[in-house]
Scaffold this active site. Structure first.
Site, mmCIF file in Angstrom:
data_model
loop_
_atom_site.group_PDB
_atom_site.id
_atom_site.type_symbol
_atom_site.label_atom_id
_atom_site.label_comp_id
_atom_site.label_asym_id
_atom_site.label_seq_id
_atom_site.Cartn_x
_atom_site.Cartn_y
_atom_site.Cartn_z
ATOM 1 N N CYS A 186 0.821 -1.201 0.000
ATOM 2 C CA CYS A 186 0.000 0.000 0.000
ATOM 3 C C CYS A 186 0.867 1.269 0.000
ATOM 4 C CB CYS A 186 -0.974 -0.054 1.173
ATOM 5 S SG CYS A 186 -2.385 1.046 1.036
ATOM 6 N N HIS A 187 0.820 2.069 1.062
ATOM 7 C CA HIS A 187 1.609 3.299 1.156
ATOM 8 C C HIS A 187 3.018 3.053 1.713
ATOM 9 C CE1 HIS A 187 -2.416 5.044 0.783
ATOM 10 N NE2 HIS A 187 -1.830 6.168 0.426
#
Length: 178
Positions: A106-107
């Site tokens: 994800c991030h």
């Protein structure tokens, strides 16, 4: 094998911590929660507070040499905090210098960008990191899971919680070659 899971005190996307943790433990490895502060880390389900988890080691006292691999769970706030902590960035960089497997979802690649370890690598992430990864010299792809490298020097990345099954499988495969 001891596997480090690096998180900030708050902001980790809970499922991106718990699903890989379970996969690692079920495969017979020892997951270890490493954070920038002692105590507990606060998990989140998107923007809502979820469960808390006990910290096993503080990043300032930990070394990549004590682990066989690293997992970087996402959540927006988690990697944003980690990339501003010099000890966390150095810890992440240590895994690359040692040629150990790293997985980020994800991030989480924001922390990889800050550690200057994406240059020449192909990875995926939450789509909003695309420009950051390209500006750091990496190649961004929109795929469920991306495996860059082979053997112990493997980087496994995924985009979002929906990709967790593929992410965990690819990471466990990478550990088999470590």
């Amino acid at each position: 094998m001891r596997i480090a899971f690096l998180t900030a005190p708050e902001g980790v996307e809970q499922v991106e911590l718990t699903e890989p943790w379970k996969a690692v433990a079920d495969a017979g490895h020892e997951p270890v929660l490493v954070s920038t502060e002692p105590g507990r880390v606060q998990g989140f389900d998107h923007l809502d507070k979820a469960d808390t988890f006990p910290v096993d080691e503080v990043v300032g006292d930990a070394s990549a040499d004590a682990f066989g691999a690293l997992v970087l769970p996402g959540g927006v706030a988690n990697p944003d905090f980690l990339r501003t902590d010099d000890r966390a960035v150095a810890f992440v960089k240590g895994f690359f210098e040692a040629g150990l497997p790293v997985a980020a979802i994800c991030h989480a690649p924001w922390t990889l960008v800050e550690a200057d370890v994406v240059r020449g690598r192909t990875l995926t992430s939450w789509p909003s990191l695309r420009t950051d990864i390209r500006n750091a010299g990496g190649t961004w792809v929109d795929e469920q899971v991306q495996v860059c490298g082979a053997g112990p020097n493997t980087l496994v990345t995924s985009r979002r919680p929906d990709d967790l099954k593929a992410f965990c499988g690819a990471f466990l495969d990478a550990l088999g070659g470590a």
